[in-house]
Design a protein around this motif. Structure first.
Motif, PDB file in Angstrom:
ATOM      1  N   THR A  16       0.831  -1.200   0.000  1.00  0.00           N
ATOM      2  CA  THR A  16       0.000   0.000   0.000  1.00  0.00           C
ATOM      3  C   THR A  16       0.869   1.254   0.000  1.00  0.00           C
ATOM      4  O   THR A  16       0.630   2.199  -0.769  1.00  0.00           O
ATOM      5  CB  THR A  16      -0.933  -0.004   1.232  1.00  0.00           C
ATOM      6  OG1 THR A  16      -1.723  -1.191   1.209  1.00  0.00           O
ATOM      7  CG2 THR A  16      -1.838   1.210   1.250  1.00  0.00           C
ATOM      8  N   ALA A  42       1.637   3.812  -3.253  1.00  0.00           N
ATOM      9  CA  ALA A  42       1.255   5.213  -3.062  1.00  0.00           C
ATOM     10  C   ALA A  42       2.450   6.147  -3.246  1.00  0.00           C
ATOM     11  O   ALA A  42       2.343   7.184  -3.906  1.00  0.00           O
ATOM     12  CB  ALA A  42       0.636   5.395  -1.676  1.00  0.00           C
ATOM     13  N   ASN A  53      -4.743  -1.839   5.988  1.00  0.00           N
ATOM     14  CA  ASN A  53      -4.791  -0.939   4.843  1.00  0.00           C
ATOM     15  C   ASN A  53      -5.666   0.281   5.092  1.00  0.00           C
ATOM     16  O   ASN A  53      -5.361   1.380   4.623  1.00  0.00           O
ATOM     17  CB  ASN A  53      -5.278  -1.690   3.603  1.00  0.00           C
ATOM     18  CG  ASN A  53      -4.201  -2.568   3.012  1.00  0.00           C
ATOM     19  OD1 ASN A  53      -3.016  -2.310   3.195  1.00  0.00           O
ATOM     20  ND2 ASN A  53      -4.593  -3.607   2.310  1.00  0.00           N
ATOM     21  N   VAL A  89      -4.134   3.967   4.566  1.00  0.00           N
ATOM     22  CA  VAL A  89      -4.709   4.911   3.601  1.00  0.00           C
ATOM     23  C   VAL A  89      -5.142   6.200   4.297  1.00  0.00           C
ATOM     24  O   VAL A  89      -5.010   7.300   3.733  1.00  0.00           O
ATOM     25  CB  VAL A  89      -5.883   4.258   2.835  1.00  0.00           C
ATOM     26  CG1 VAL A  89      -6.627   5.287   1.992  1.00  0.00           C
ATOM     27  CG2 VAL A  89      -5.352   3.136   1.942  1.00  0.00           C
ATOM     28  N   GLN A 132      -3.872   9.801   2.963  1.00  0.00           N
ATOM     29  CA  GLN A 132      -4.782  10.865   2.531  1.00  0.00           C
ATOM     30  C   GLN A 132      -4.662  12.104   3.405  1.00  0.00           C
ATOM     31  O   GLN A 132      -4.741  13.237   2.907  1.00  0.00           O
ATOM     32  CB  GLN A 132      -6.216  10.336   2.518  1.00  0.00           C
ATOM     33  CG  GLN A 132      -6.442   9.283   1.432  1.00  0.00           C
ATOM     34  CD  GLN A 132      -7.867   8.792   1.352  1.00  0.00           C
ATOM     35  OE1 GLN A 132      -8.622   8.873   2.333  1.00  0.00           O
ATOM     36  NE2 GLN A 132      -8.258   8.253   0.204  1.00  0.00           N
ATOM     37  N   VAL A 180      -4.829   9.004  -3.857  1.00  0.00           N
ATOM     38  CA  VAL A 180      -4.722   7.603  -3.427  1.00  0.00           C
ATOM     39  C   VAL A 180      -6.069   7.205  -2.838  1.00  0.00           C
ATOM     40  O   VAL A 180      -6.490   7.738  -1.822  1.00  0.00           O
ATOM     41  CB  VAL A 180      -3.609   7.402  -2.380  1.00  0.00           C
ATOM     42  CG1 VAL A 180      -3.543   5.933  -1.952  1.00  0.00           C
ATOM     43  CG2 VAL A 180      -2.264   7.859  -2.914  1.00  0.00           C
ATOM     44  N   GLN A 181      -6.744   6.284  -3.504  1.00  0.00           N
ATOM     45  CA  GLN A 181      -8.041   5.812  -3.024  1.00  0.00           C
ATOM     46  C   GLN A 181      -7.991   4.300  -2.824  1.00  0.00           C
ATOM     47  O   GLN A 181      -7.217   3.600  -3.473  1.00  0.00           O
ATOM     48  CB  GLN A 181      -9.147   6.159  -4.025  1.00  0.00           C
ATOM     49  CG  GLN A 181      -9.349   7.663  -4.195  1.00  0.00           C
ATOM     50  CD  GLN A 181     -10.463   7.947  -5.179  1.00  0.00           C
ATOM     51  OE1 GLN A 181     -11.639   7.974  -4.827  1.00  0.00           O
ATOM     52  NE2 GLN A 181     -10.087   8.162  -6.430  1.00  0.00           N
ATOM     53  N   TYR A 182      -8.843   3.832  -1.928  1.00  0.00           N
ATOM     54  CA  TYR A 182      -8.859   2.416  -1.578  1.00  0.00           C
ATOM     55  C   TYR A 182     -10.274   1.879  -1.721  1.00  0.00           C
ATOM     56  O   TYR A 182     -11.233   2.491  -1.234  1.00  0.00           O
ATOM     57  CB  TYR A 182      -8.378   2.230  -0.138  1.00  0.00           C
ATOM     58  CG  TYR A 182      -8.133   0.796   0.248  1.00  0.00           C
ATOM     59  CD1 TYR A 182      -6.962   0.150  -0.127  1.00  0.00           C
ATOM     60  CD2 TYR A 182      -9.082   0.081   0.971  1.00  0.00           C
ATOM     61  CE1 TYR A 182      -6.739  -1.170   0.214  1.00  0.00           C
ATOM     62  CE2 TYR A 182      -8.864  -1.236   1.322  1.00  0.00           C
ATOM     63  CZ  TYR A 182      -7.690  -1.862   0.935  1.00  0.00           C
ATOM     64  OH  TYR A 182      -7.471  -3.173   1.267  1.00  0.00           O
ATOM     65  N   GLU A 212     -12.824  -0.253  -0.424  1.00  0.00           N
ATOM     66  CA  GLU A 212     -12.982  -0.836   0.906  1.00  0.00           C
ATOM     67  C   GLU A 212     -13.735  -2.163   0.889  1.00  0.00           C
ATOM     68  O   GLU A 212     -13.446  -3.052   1.689  1.00  0.00           O
ATOM     69  CB  GLU A 212     -13.717   0.154   1.819  1.00  0.00           C
ATOM     70  CG  GLU A 212     -12.959   1.465   2.022  1.00  0.00           C
ATOM     71  CD  GLU A 212     -13.729   2.429   2.906  1.00  0.00           C
ATOM     72  OE1 GLU A 212     -14.730   1.990   3.516  1.00  0.00           O
ATOM     73  OE2 GLU A 212     -13.331   3.598   2.995  1.00  0.00           O
TER      74      GLU A 212
END
Length: 416
Positions: free
Chosen positions: A127, A131, A153, A157, A161, A174-176, A178
């Motif tokens: 992760t 990033a 994670n 994140v 962010q 940076v997006q996750y 979920e």
């Protein structure tokens, strides 16, 4: 609709990142590194939940090791981010510059890819690696980790962010994803309107699924059977050290040794020493000739069909005795030698033949396969180890996350 919203936000963030200065990107990276250490306890608490759930679901010790974070590992991850700060920013650099006969100056200028989607499994450090490398190269990223790393994670994140906002860069850089639903992975693979590249990091099944279902270019990497061939000319004691390192130093890594091939003229001595050195540490999976020399080993079984096509990711080692370098190379050609492979030899001719014949992303002479790593190669962190041949191959660092555009400059020039 939620995934489309993520895609739209990523595309907009990528536009802003493409125009961010190196100083601004480095500032965000510095904040990420500092915040990782400042939020150590929160991150480790989340990771402990993942570890506990992994144990309850019967996850193997080697996979638990890949999942585990502790203070030292988190510090190392933060330092990897700081190392990325020190690396030259490839974005905006120009190469292959020339002046055409018509007076136009022409060059290729490095630019970000845009939006990178990464699908990965039980490696929370990935992760941060993704990033930081994407951020340095001006790429937005959409991440989808495995359910086994969910709590880790989510905290990582949050840190990323928050750091982006502090650096006045869009949090959507940076997006996750979920939700663990597999349907969302399939949907991500079709999001070609917003996503420019997909990078899967996991087993052969994940790579196959991405190749077969994606409408977005896919970088294939991370999977491949790693081999070491011990030639008859090799220094056997030094070769034993290399084999032990390649197998035991971190067996869960994708560059760890899977199959050992030994020349028949040195098999008796070498395998006897191997058995003594690694007795009880590994399970030997051996074809008949090798099994005879390894007889008496504490953990030993005969090889079955498919064993030499298995990426073990554990303390298991396939062993085979071969007649010569020709048979070794042929075995590797048949059994998916595409990642990291090595020859132990004191023959320059055999070394060159091995290098030229073995079709792997990384080939070594008298060195462990464990060196196939972005940090070890001086690339900083890595987003993946590509085993394909187009665009990028081997550890993917900063340059591999860029494309280029042709830039022509002239004095109001028209074509005849």
């Amino acid at each position: 609709m939620e995934l489309i919203s993520i895609g739209k936000a990523a595309k907009q963030a990528a536009f802003q990142l493409a125009n961010a200065s190196t100083a601004q990107k480095n500032r965000a990276l510095a904040i990420i590194a500092n915040e990782l250490e400042a939020n150590c306890e929160t991150i480790l608490t989340a990771n402990a939940k993942d570890i506990q759930l992994g144990r309850e679901t019967g996850m193997s010790d080697t996979l638990l090791d890949r999942l585990l974070l502790d203070k030292d590992r988190l510090t190392a991850i933060a330092n990897d981010v700081r190392n990325v700060i020190k690396l030259a920013d490839p974005v905006g650099s120009e190469f292959d510059s020339k002046i055409l006969e018509n007076g136009m100056s022409l060059a290729r200028r490095r630019v970000p890819l845009g939006v990178v989607g990464v699908i990965y499994e039980a490696r929370p450090n990935v992760t941060i690696d993704i990033a930081s490398l994407c951020l340095k190269t001006g790429n937005a990223s959409i991440l989808r980790g495995g359910k086994e790393t969910f709590f880790s994670n989510m905290e990582l994140v949050k840190v990323i962010q928050s750091a982006l906002e502090q650096a006045q860069l869009p949090a959507a850089s940076v997006q996750y994803i979920e939700k663990p639903d597999r349907e969302l992975v399939s949907a991500l693979l079709k999001l070609d309107q917003y996503v420019d590249m997909i990078i899967p990091r996991g087993g052969a099944g994940l790579h196959k699924m991405c190749k077969e279902n994606s409408s977005i270019p896919v970088i294939i990497g991370g999977f491949g059977i790693s081999h070491i061939f011990v030639d008859e000319s090799a220094d056997l004691e030094k070769s034993l050290n290399v084999v032990e390192n390649a197998k035991i130093q971190r067996p869960s890594a994708c560059n760890a040794l899977d199959t050992l091939l030994v020349h028949q003229n040195v098999a008796s001595e070498f395998l006897a020493n191997l058995k003594a050195r690694m007795q009880g540490k590994v399970t030997f999976v051996a074809e008949p000739k090798a099994k005879a020399w390894l007889d008496g080993a504490e953990k030993l079984r005969a090889s079955l069909e498919g064993d030499f096509d298995t990426e073990w990711l554990s303390y298991t080692l396939g062993v085979k005795v071969v007649a010569d370098i020709t048979e070794a190379i042929e075995h590797m050609r048949v059994h998916n030698a595409s990642h990291s492979d090595a020859i132990m030899t004191n023959s320059l001719d055999h070394a060159e033949r091995f290098i030229n014949s073995v079709d792997s992303a990384a080939v070594y002479v008298n060195a462990s396969t464990r060196f196939t790593d972005g940090a070890q190669f001086g690339l900083g962190a890595e987003v993946a180890v590509s085993t394909q041949k187009l665009h990028a191959r081997g550890p993917m660092g900063l340059e591999e996350l860029t494309s280029y555009k042709w830039v022509g400059k002239a004095n109001y020039l028209v074509r005849d």
